[in-house]
Design a protein around this motif. Structure first.
Motif, PDB file in Angstrom:
ATOM      1  N   ALA A  22       0.920  -1.439   0.196  1.00  0.00           N
ATOM      2  CA  ALA A  22       0.319  -0.313   0.094  1.00  0.00           C
ATOM      3  C   ALA A  22       0.784   1.429   0.111  1.00  0.00           C
ATOM      4  N   ALA A  23       2.032   1.529   0.574  1.00  0.00           N
ATOM      5  CA  ALA A  23       2.707   2.461   0.832  1.00  0.00           C
ATOM      6  C   ALA A  23       3.487   2.856  -0.107  1.00  0.00           C
ATOM      7  N   TRP A  24       3.989   1.219  -1.077  1.00  0.00           N
ATOM      8  CA  TRP A  24       4.971   1.651  -2.365  1.00  0.00           C
ATOM      9  C   TRP A  24       3.786   1.999  -3.240  1.00  0.00           C
ATOM     10  N   GLN A  25       2.489   1.340  -3.357  1.00  0.00           N
ATOM     11  CA  GLN A  25       1.561   2.049  -4.622  1.00  0.00           C
ATOM     12  C   GLN A  25       1.379   2.803  -4.875  1.00  0.00           C
ATOM     13  N   TRP A  26       0.355   3.093  -3.037  1.00  0.00           N
ATOM     14  CA  TRP A  26       0.083   4.693  -3.145  1.00  0.00           C
ATOM     15  C   TRP A  26       0.829   5.972  -2.468  1.00  0.00           C
ATOM     16  N   GLY A  27       1.414   5.315  -1.460  1.00  0.00           N
ATOM     17  CA  GLY A  27       1.910   6.124  -0.262  1.00  0.00           C
ATOM     18  C   GLY A  27       1.609   6.440   0.802  1.00  0.00           C
ATOM     19  N   TRP A  28       1.889   7.269   1.530  1.00  0.00           N
ATOM     20  CA  TRP A  28       1.545   6.891   3.258  1.00  0.00           C
ATOM     21  C   TRP A  28       0.430   6.906   3.854  1.00  0.00           C
ATOM     22  N   GLU A  29      -0.552   7.745   2.904  1.00  0.00           N
ATOM     23  CA  GLU A  29      -2.070   7.529   3.061  1.00  0.00           C
ATOM     24  C   GLU A  29      -3.216   6.713   2.993  1.00  0.00           C
ATOM     25  N   PHE A  31      -1.364   3.727   3.406  1.00  0.00           N
ATOM     26  CA  PHE A  31      -0.447   3.191   4.503  1.00  0.00           C
ATOM     27  C   PHE A  31      -1.316   2.962   5.633  1.00  0.00           C
ATOM     28  N   GLY A  32      -1.523   4.396   6.314  1.00  0.00           N
ATOM     29  CA  GLY A  32      -2.568   4.460   7.365  1.00  0.00           C
ATOM     30  C   GLY A  32      -3.656   4.250   7.298  1.00  0.00           C
ATOM     31  N   ILE A  33      -4.721   4.320   6.094  1.00  0.00           N
ATOM     32  CA  ILE A  33      -5.831   3.765   5.520  1.00  0.00           C
ATOM     33  C   ILE A  33      -6.071   2.230   5.715  1.00  0.00           C
ATOM     34  N   VAL A  34      -5.454   2.258   5.090  1.00  0.00           N
ATOM     35  CA  VAL A  34      -5.200   0.632   4.937  1.00  0.00           C
ATOM     36  C   VAL A  34      -4.817  -0.246   6.444  1.00  0.00           C
ATOM     37  N   LEU A  35      -3.930   0.749   7.513  1.00  0.00           N
ATOM     38  CA  LEU A  35      -3.909  -0.019   8.666  1.00  0.00           C
ATOM     39  C   LEU A  35      -4.880   0.680   9.902  1.00  0.00           C
ATOM     40  N   ILE A  36      -5.883   1.503   9.154  1.00  0.00           N
ATOM     41  CA  ILE A  36      -6.998   1.668  10.513  1.00  0.00           C
ATOM     42  C   ILE A  36      -8.232   0.704   9.505  1.00  0.00           C
ATOM     43  N   LEU A  37      -8.412   0.056   8.921  1.00  0.00           N
ATOM     44  CA  LEU A  37      -9.455  -0.378   7.835  1.00  0.00           C
ATOM     45  C   LEU A  37      -8.762  -2.530   8.812  1.00  0.00           C
ATOM     46  N   SER A  38      -7.869  -2.113   8.840  1.00  0.00           N
ATOM     47  CA  SER A  38      -7.223  -4.240   9.275  1.00  0.00           C
ATOM     48  C   SER A  38      -7.569  -3.939  11.154  1.00  0.00           C
ATOM     49  N   ILE A  39      -7.300  -3.088  11.677  1.00  0.00           N
ATOM     50  CA  ILE A  39      -8.332  -2.619  13.184  1.00  0.00           C
ATOM     51  C   ILE A  39      -9.901  -2.571  13.046  1.00  0.00           C
ATOM     52  N   LEU A  40     -10.191  -1.675  12.128  1.00  0.00           N
ATOM     53  CA  LEU A  40     -11.215  -1.999  12.268  1.00  0.00           C
ATOM     54  C   LEU A  40     -12.230  -2.836  12.257  1.00  0.00           C
ATOM     55  N   GLU A  41     -11.836  -3.989  10.888  1.00  0.00           N
ATOM     56  CA  GLU A  41     -12.502  -5.737  10.280  1.00  0.00           C
ATOM     57  C   GLU A  41     -12.154  -6.545  11.852  1.00  0.00           C
ATOM     58  N   ILE A  42     -10.972  -6.358  12.661  1.00  0.00           N
ATOM     59  CA  ILE A  42     -10.311  -7.380  13.414  1.00  0.00           C
ATOM     60  C   ILE A  42     -11.201  -6.734  15.056  1.00  0.00           C
ATOM     61  N   SER A  43     -11.406  -5.551  14.811  1.00  0.00           N
ATOM     62  CA  SER A  43     -12.968  -4.745  16.177  1.00  0.00           C
ATOM     63  C   SER A  43     -13.876  -6.105  16.044  1.00  0.00           C
ATOM     64  N   LEU A  44     -13.906  -5.024  14.289  1.00  0.00           N
ATOM     65  CA  LEU A  44     -15.732  -5.232  14.479  1.00  0.00           C
ATOM     66  C   LEU A  44     -16.462  -7.470  14.706  1.00  0.00           C
ATOM     67  N   SER A  45     -14.753  -7.952  14.082  1.00  0.00           N
ATOM     68  CA  SER A  45     -15.172  -9.240  14.280  1.00  0.00           C
ATOM     69  C   SER A  45     -14.681  -9.893  15.263  1.00  0.00           C
ATOM     70  N   PHE A  46     -13.913  -9.210  15.789  1.00  0.00           N
ATOM     71  CA  PHE A  46     -13.892  -9.786  16.854  1.00  0.00           C
ATOM     72  C   PHE A  46     -14.882 -11.414  18.599  1.00  0.00           C
ATOM     73  N   ASP A  47     -16.106 -10.546  17.831  1.00  0.00           N
ATOM     74  CA  ASP A  47     -16.825 -11.334  18.580  1.00  0.00           C
ATOM     75  C   ASP A  47     -17.654 -12.235  17.599  1.00  0.00           C
TER      76      ASP A  47
END
Length: 372
Positions: A22-29, A31-47
């Motif tokens: 993500a950082a190589w193809q599209w930049g640091w923005e 990178f940040g959005i993909v990281l937040i989406l990953s955390i969001l998916e984990i948090s929403l799907s923990f239960d």
């Protein structure tokens, strides 16, 4: 540590590769959005992982492997990669190939199509997520995180169809307020009819998924009861009863039930992602990384032989779902920062985790005092 690495090794590797790409193809923005989406998916799907573990441990090794192989293909490639493209294609009234081509070759045109389709996407997803949240808070539960709020809501939940009524009221209010001046690519327009239609579709989708889940759960209970009777009969006849996991019809119904649950939780993750970004490739990458951790967590809980002790995490995840539902409805007219939207879920999960840790420490102190 070896158990953690063995269980989460693939998830760690895919996370590193995904974020680097993500950082190589599209930049640091990106990178940040993909990281937040990953955390969001984990948090929403923990239960969801906890539920999966509780059901999966009843199955034999063959069906566990089926769920963790075929299931991950459906969850990652089907729901996280194909489904977001399908949502954009349907809402923007273009073909799936055209939607991908627009995202790659004409990002400005793609962005305009997604912006114009956003009121429908937000209404559909907002209603789906709102129903998940309402059904959770209106249900009587053993553990209560915010007792001052959850106790009276559980009492109100005894009224039949209350969650559906409240969701429809929220939809009507949204259609008469935010939708009358909805944000689109050319400015603002009245999208009341679109929002009403999409919102009702979201409600119907939730009711269908819930109905299928109940159907498979009932079938599962019937099979478990039948197999239990056969075990008791075998014991009475002096036959050896092997302690193996469920197989045959019972395991098949378990598999179908888990796939329906996975689809519903995957759906709220995808819909919630639209509140953070419209970029289907960032979305697919972030949600795919998150899905890998959910599967790894499921395996970890099964192998450890115990479910998680942090009893308020499920509450935090559902409050995050409720927050996303309201945010989606508000974004029909008003723009909300993607970072703020993503961090709300993280903060709620962190708060519920801290409350769970505090509760466990308090129970340990009370147990120690009782023994003394």
């Amino acid at each position: 540590m070896p158990v953690v690495l063995k269980t989460f090794g693939w998830s760690f590797a895919i996370t590193a590769l995904g974020l680097a790409f993500a950082a190589w193809q599209w930049g640091w923005e990106a990178f940040g959005i993909v990281l937040i989406l990953s955390i969001l998916e984990i948090s929403l799907s923990f239960d969801n992982a906890v539920v999966n573990a509780g059901v999966l441990k009843k199955m034999n090794a063959f069906w566990q492997k089926i769920f963790l192989t075929i299931g991950i293909l459906i969850a990652v490639f089907g729901m996280r990669l194909v489904f977001p493209v399908a949502i954009v294609a349907i809402s923007a009234k273009v073909g799936p190939i055209e939607a991908i081509e627009l995202a790659l070759e004409h990002p400005e045109r793609y962005e305009a199509l997604v912006t114009d389709a956003h009121p429908a996407i937000a209404a559909f997803g907002g209603m789906f997520l709102l129903m998940i949240f309402l059904d959770f808070v209106f249900e009587e539960r053993e553990h209560k995180w915010l007792a001052w709020l959850e106790r009276p809501l559980a009492k109100l939940g005894k009224v039949d169809m209350l969650s559906v009524c409240i969701a429809l009221i929220a939809l009507l209010v949204t259609a008469m307020t935010f939708a009358t001046n909805a944000h689109i690519s050319t400015g603002h327009a009245d999208k009341s009819a679109t929002v009403l239609l999409a919102g009702v579709a979201g409600l119907i989708t939730y009711l269908i998924v819930g109905g299928l889940s109940s159907y498979f759960e009932d079938k599962l209970e019937e099979e478990e009861e039948r197999e239990h009777e056969e075990e008791e009969k075998a014991k009475a006849e002096g036959k050896q009863v092997s302690a193996v996991g469920l197989a045959g019809k019972a395991a098949f119904f378990l598999f179908l039930y888990l796939e329906v649950l996975d689809a519903s939780f995957s759906f709220d993750g995808v819909i919630g992602a639209f509140a953070i970004t419209n970029h289907i490739f960032w979305m697919a990458l972030g949600l795919g990384i998150g899905a890998m951790y959910v599967r790894s967590l499921t395996v970890y809980l099964v192998r450890q032989g115990t479910l998680d002790d942090y009893v308020y995490l499920e509450h935090g995840a559902h409050y995050a779902i409720g927050a996303l539902a309201f945010i989606l409805l508000i974004t029909i007219q008003h723009e909300i920062s993607e970072i703020i939207t993503g961090l709300i879920g993280v903060v709620l999960i962190a708060a519920s985790f801290w409350s769970s840790v505090h509760r466990n420490k308090r129970l340990e102190l009370e147990g120690a005092s009782a023994e003394a």
